[in-house]
Design a protein around this motif. Sequence first.
Motif, PDB file in Angstrom:
ATOM      1  N   ASP A   8       0.840  -1.215   0.000  1.00  0.00           N
ATOM      2  CA  ASP A   8       0.000   0.000   0.000  1.00  0.00           C
ATOM      3  C   ASP A   8       0.868   1.256   0.000  1.00  0.00           C
ATOM      4  OD1 ASP A   8      -2.293  -1.488   0.000  1.00  0.00           O
ATOM      5  OD2 ASP A   8      -2.605  -1.376   2.176  1.00  0.00           O
ATOM      6  N   GLY A   9       1.963   1.208   0.751  1.00  0.00           N
ATOM      7  CA  GLY A   9       2.874   2.351   0.802  1.00  0.00           C
ATOM      8  C   GLY A   9       3.522   2.623  -0.539  1.00  0.00           C
ATOM      9  N   ILE A  10       3.907   1.567  -1.235  1.00  0.00           N
ATOM     10  CA  ILE A  10       4.531   1.721  -2.560  1.00  0.00           C
ATOM     11  C   ILE A  10       3.538   2.313  -3.554  1.00  0.00           C
ATOM     12  CG2 ILE A  10       5.480   0.453  -4.536  1.00  0.00           C
ATOM     13  CD1 ILE A  10       6.738  -1.479  -2.517  1.00  0.00           C
ATOM     14  N   ILE A  14       3.865   5.880  -5.417  1.00  0.00           N
ATOM     15  CA  ILE A  14       3.828   6.003  -6.887  1.00  0.00           C
ATOM     16  C   ILE A  14       2.783   7.025  -7.309  1.00  0.00           C
ATOM     17  CG2 ILE A  14       3.226   4.799  -9.029  1.00  0.00           C
ATOM     18  CD1 ILE A  14       4.458   2.275  -7.817  1.00  0.00           C
ATOM     19  N   GLN A  15       1.581   6.927  -6.704  1.00  0.00           N
ATOM     20  CA  GLN A  15       0.498   7.848  -7.065  1.00  0.00           C
ATOM     21  C   GLN A  15       0.843   9.290  -6.735  1.00  0.00           C
ATOM     22  OE1 GLN A  15      -3.178   7.159  -4.997  1.00  0.00           O
ATOM     23  NE2 GLN A  15      -4.320   8.665  -6.192  1.00  0.00           N
ATOM     24  N   ASN A  16       1.381   9.525  -5.559  1.00  0.00           N
ATOM     25  CA  ASN A  16       1.682  10.897  -5.148  1.00  0.00           C
ATOM     26  C   ASN A  16       2.912  11.453  -5.842  1.00  0.00           C
ATOM     27  OD1 ASN A  16      -0.229  11.901  -2.897  1.00  0.00           O
ATOM     28  ND2 ASN A  16       0.192   9.788  -2.328  1.00  0.00           N
ATOM     29  N   THR A  17       3.853  10.582  -6.184  1.00  0.00           N
ATOM     30  CA  THR A  17       4.999  11.031  -6.978  1.00  0.00           C
ATOM     31  C   THR A  17       4.525  11.480  -8.351  1.00  0.00           C
ATOM     32  OG1 THR A  17       6.515   9.531  -5.840  1.00  0.00           O
ATOM     33  CG2 THR A  17       7.202  10.343  -7.991  1.00  0.00           C
ATOM     34  N   ALA A  18       3.603  10.692  -8.935  1.00  0.00           N
ATOM     35  CA  ALA A  18       3.054  11.055 -10.248  1.00  0.00           C
ATOM     36  C   ALA A  18       2.291  12.369 -10.167  1.00  0.00           C
ATOM     37  CB  ALA A  18       2.139   9.940 -10.755  1.00  0.00           C
ATOM     38  N   ASN A  19       1.482  12.539  -9.089  1.00  0.00           N
ATOM     39  CA  ASN A  19       0.737  13.791  -8.915  1.00  0.00           C
ATOM     40  C   ASN A  19       1.669  14.983  -8.787  1.00  0.00           C
ATOM     41  OD1 ASN A  19      -1.846  12.765  -9.062  1.00  0.00           O
ATOM     42  ND2 ASN A  19      -1.986  12.355  -6.875  1.00  0.00           N
ATOM     43  N   LEU A  20       2.725  14.810  -8.006  1.00  0.00           N
ATOM     44  CA  LEU A  20       3.663  15.915  -7.778  1.00  0.00           C
ATOM     45  C   LEU A  20       4.430  16.257  -9.046  1.00  0.00           C
ATOM     46  CD1 LEU A  20       4.846  17.795  -5.596  1.00  0.00           C
ATOM     47  CD2 LEU A  20       6.627  16.088  -5.244  1.00  0.00           C
ATOM     48  N   ILE A  21       4.930  15.231  -9.734  1.00  0.00           N
ATOM     49  CA  ILE A  21       5.751  15.463 -10.924  1.00  0.00           C
ATOM     50  C   ILE A  21       4.922  16.010 -12.075  1.00  0.00           C
ATOM     51  CG2 ILE A  21       7.160  14.366 -12.699  1.00  0.00           C
ATOM     52  CD1 ILE A  21       8.586  14.731 -10.037  1.00  0.00           C
ATOM     53  N   PHE A  22       3.790  15.362 -12.360  1.00  0.00           N
ATOM     54  CA  PHE A  22       3.004  15.758 -13.530  1.00  0.00           C
ATOM     55  C   PHE A  22       2.032  16.893 -13.230  1.00  0.00           C
ATOM     56  CE2 PHE A  22       4.275  11.404 -14.460  1.00  0.00           C
ATOM     57  CZ  PHE A  22       4.811  11.557 -15.724  1.00  0.00           C
ATOM     58  N   GLY A  23       1.497  16.919 -12.013  1.00  0.00           N
ATOM     59  CA  GLY A  23       0.513  17.943 -11.698  1.00  0.00           C
ATOM     60  C   GLY A  23       1.100  19.263 -11.263  1.00  0.00           C
ATOM     61  N   ILE A  24       2.277  19.228 -10.611  1.00  0.00           N
ATOM     62  CA  ILE A  24       2.863  20.457 -10.087  1.00  0.00           C
ATOM     63  C   ILE A  24       4.122  20.834 -10.843  1.00  0.00           C
ATOM     64  CG2 ILE A  24       3.897  21.527  -8.057  1.00  0.00           C
ATOM     65  CD1 ILE A  24       2.010  19.942  -6.327  1.00  0.00           C
ATOM     66  N   GLY A 214      19.591  14.111 -13.757  1.00  0.00           N
ATOM     67  CA  GLY A 214      19.162  14.750 -12.516  1.00  0.00           C
ATOM     68  C   GLY A 214      17.673  14.626 -12.288  1.00  0.00           C
ATOM     69  N   PHE A 215      16.889  14.677 -13.367  1.00  0.00           N
ATOM     70  CA  PHE A 215      15.435  14.555 -13.257  1.00  0.00           C
ATOM     71  C   PHE A 215      15.038  13.167 -12.758  1.00  0.00           C
ATOM     72  CE2 PHE A 215      11.315  13.503 -15.290  1.00  0.00           C
ATOM     73  CZ  PHE A 215      10.524  14.414 -14.616  1.00  0.00           C
ATOM     74  N   LEU A 216      15.712  12.134 -13.260  1.00  0.00           N
ATOM     75  CA  LEU A 216      15.436  10.770 -12.800  1.00  0.00           C
ATOM     76  C   LEU A 216      15.737  10.635 -11.305  1.00  0.00           C
ATOM     77  CD1 LEU A 216      16.828   8.584 -15.742  1.00  0.00           C
ATOM     78  CD2 LEU A 216      14.446   9.146 -15.218  1.00  0.00           C
ATOM     79  N   PHE A 217      16.794  11.300 -10.866  1.00  0.00           N
ATOM     80  CA  PHE A 217      17.134  11.249  -9.449  1.00  0.00           C
ATOM     81  C   PHE A 217      16.078  11.977  -8.619  1.00  0.00           C
ATOM     82  CE2 PHE A 217      19.446  12.330  -5.565  1.00  0.00           C
ATOM     83  CZ  PHE A 217      20.010  11.100  -5.252  1.00  0.00           C
ATOM     84  N   LEU A 218      15.549  13.078  -9.150  1.00  0.00           N
ATOM     85  CA  LEU A 218      14.465  13.784  -8.458  1.00  0.00           C
ATOM     86  C   LEU A 218      13.243  12.888  -8.308  1.00  0.00           C
ATOM     87  CD1 LEU A 218      14.507  17.396  -9.965  1.00  0.00           C
ATOM     88  CD2 LEU A 218      14.780  16.778  -7.560  1.00  0.00           C
ATOM     89  N   LEU A 219      12.947  12.102  -9.347  1.00  0.00           N
ATOM     90  CA  LEU A 219      11.831  11.153  -9.274  1.00  0.00           C
ATOM     91  C   LEU A 219      12.046  10.151  -8.144  1.00  0.00           C
ATOM     92  CD1 LEU A 219      11.056  10.229 -13.012  1.00  0.00           C
ATOM     93  CD2 LEU A 219       9.574  11.452 -11.429  1.00  0.00           C
ATOM     94  N   LEU A 220      13.257   9.628  -8.057  1.00  0.00           N
ATOM     95  CA  LEU A 220      13.576   8.638  -7.029  1.00  0.00           C
ATOM     96  C   LEU A 220      13.440   9.232  -5.633  1.00  0.00           C
ATOM     97  CD1 LEU A 220      14.630   5.862  -6.177  1.00  0.00           C
ATOM     98  CD2 LEU A 220      16.964   6.740  -6.476  1.00  0.00           C
ATOM     99  N   ILE A 221      13.989  10.430  -5.438  1.00  0.00           N
ATOM    100  CA  ILE A 221      13.918  11.088  -4.125  1.00  0.00           C
ATOM    101  C   ILE A 221      12.462  11.354  -3.743  1.00  0.00           C
ATOM    102  CG2 ILE A 221      14.441  13.223  -2.883  1.00  0.00           C
ATOM    103  CD1 ILE A 221      16.791  11.349  -3.089  1.00  0.00           C
ATOM    104  N   THR A 222      11.653  11.815  -4.704  1.00  0.00           N
ATOM    105  CA  THR A 222      10.243  12.101  -4.442  1.00  0.00           C
ATOM    106  C   THR A 222       9.497  10.833  -4.047  1.00  0.00           C
ATOM    107  OG1 THR A 222      10.320  13.871  -6.100  1.00  0.00           O
ATOM    108  CG2 THR A 222       8.150  13.124  -5.412  1.00  0.00           C
ATOM    109  N   PHE A 223       9.800   9.738  -4.736  1.00  0.00           N
ATOM    110  CA  PHE A 223       9.166   8.448  -4.409  1.00  0.00           C
ATOM    111  C   PHE A 223       9.515   8.011  -2.984  1.00  0.00           C
ATOM    112  CE2 PHE A 223       9.628   3.839  -4.062  1.00  0.00           C
ATOM    113  CZ  PHE A 223       8.338   3.417  -4.375  1.00  0.00           C
ATOM    114  N   VAL A 224      10.782   8.087  -2.617  1.00  0.00           N
ATOM    115  CA  VAL A 224      11.225   7.668  -1.284  1.00  0.00           C
ATOM    116  C   VAL A 224      10.574   8.526  -0.200  1.00  0.00           C
ATOM    117  CG1 VAL A 224      13.217   7.511   0.257  1.00  0.00           C
ATOM    118  CG2 VAL A 224      13.411   6.718  -2.104  1.00  0.00           C
ATOM    119  N   LEU A 225      10.495   9.844  -0.420  1.00  0.00           N
ATOM    120  CA  LEU A 225       9.882  10.740   0.566  1.00  0.00           C
ATOM    121  C   LEU A 225       8.400  10.421   0.749  1.00  0.00           C
ATOM    122  CD1 LEU A 225      11.533  14.186  -0.305  1.00  0.00           C
ATOM    123  CD2 LEU A 225      11.957  12.747   1.703  1.00  0.00           C
TER     124      LEU A 225
END
Length: 282
Positions: A8-10, A14-24, A214-225
């Motif tokens: 559930d956490g994963i 994934i959902q919130n990382t997608a919202n943050l990256i694509f929506g904001i 760098g963008f891929l790394f930002l995705l990873l950091i956002t997912f972990v947070l």
Amino acid sequence: MGEVQLLDGILFAIQNTANLIFGIIGPCIVLIILIYVFARLLNQATQTALGRVYCVLYFPGCVIHELSHAFFALIFGHKITKIVLVPSVFDPQPRVEHRFNPRNIIHMIGAFFISTGPIIVSSALIYLLVRFLLDGDIFAPISEMNFSVNLIESEREILQLLTSLFDGTKKVIANLINPENFLNWRFYIVFYAGAVLGTAAELSWEDIKFGFFGFLFLLLITFVLNLLLFLTYNFEMKDEIFEYAGRYSASISSIMVFTVAIQFFLWSIFKVFAAIWSFFRR
């Protein structure tokens, strides 16, 4: 912690990382791409229109481009080993060379901002120049624009964003071609500075590759947070982060929309000038 909770956490992350990256962050990414494309087009149009004069008039743009890389390299702790601002026979390629530690999170996040530095700095300088030298009403269409926080959840809102970008750009250009501007000497300063800064935003292939890294790394950091927020049940903090990020993303996107409008406006003028010049040279 059970497997179900982890799963559930994963999914939550994934959902919130997608919202943050694509929506904001998404609108900023789209605008960065547009600014890059129009910087290339503007470079080509001005070189065709001005010929050899281009190298002299646009030299400040080259300096600003490299200093932008250096500025963000310093902010994110990269060690600058060499800066070449003025090309010479011995070193014909302007560039900024820097070293970083791939195990350092700040260094890795900085890769994206260092690469896109010329776009960020050029957009900010264009905005400030127009703000202080021309009528503030030029920005009115930008203040009316709406950047949604949840674009990924609605195709309609994605369409609304694209429509808003197009309408905002069109209205800004209409304000720029106001006849009163052509009688104002400050307009011609903005015209030259906009052309220089608009072309300075063009990125090299090396910039693009490093920025994507760098963008891929930002995705990873956002997912972990996001995963950590779920596992610590800190859902209120998630909403605060979204609200904070959305507010600043909207401001940055608005400035970038104005840069796109300036670039398109100048590109159109230089294309017309090049066509007229070509016609009379026949």
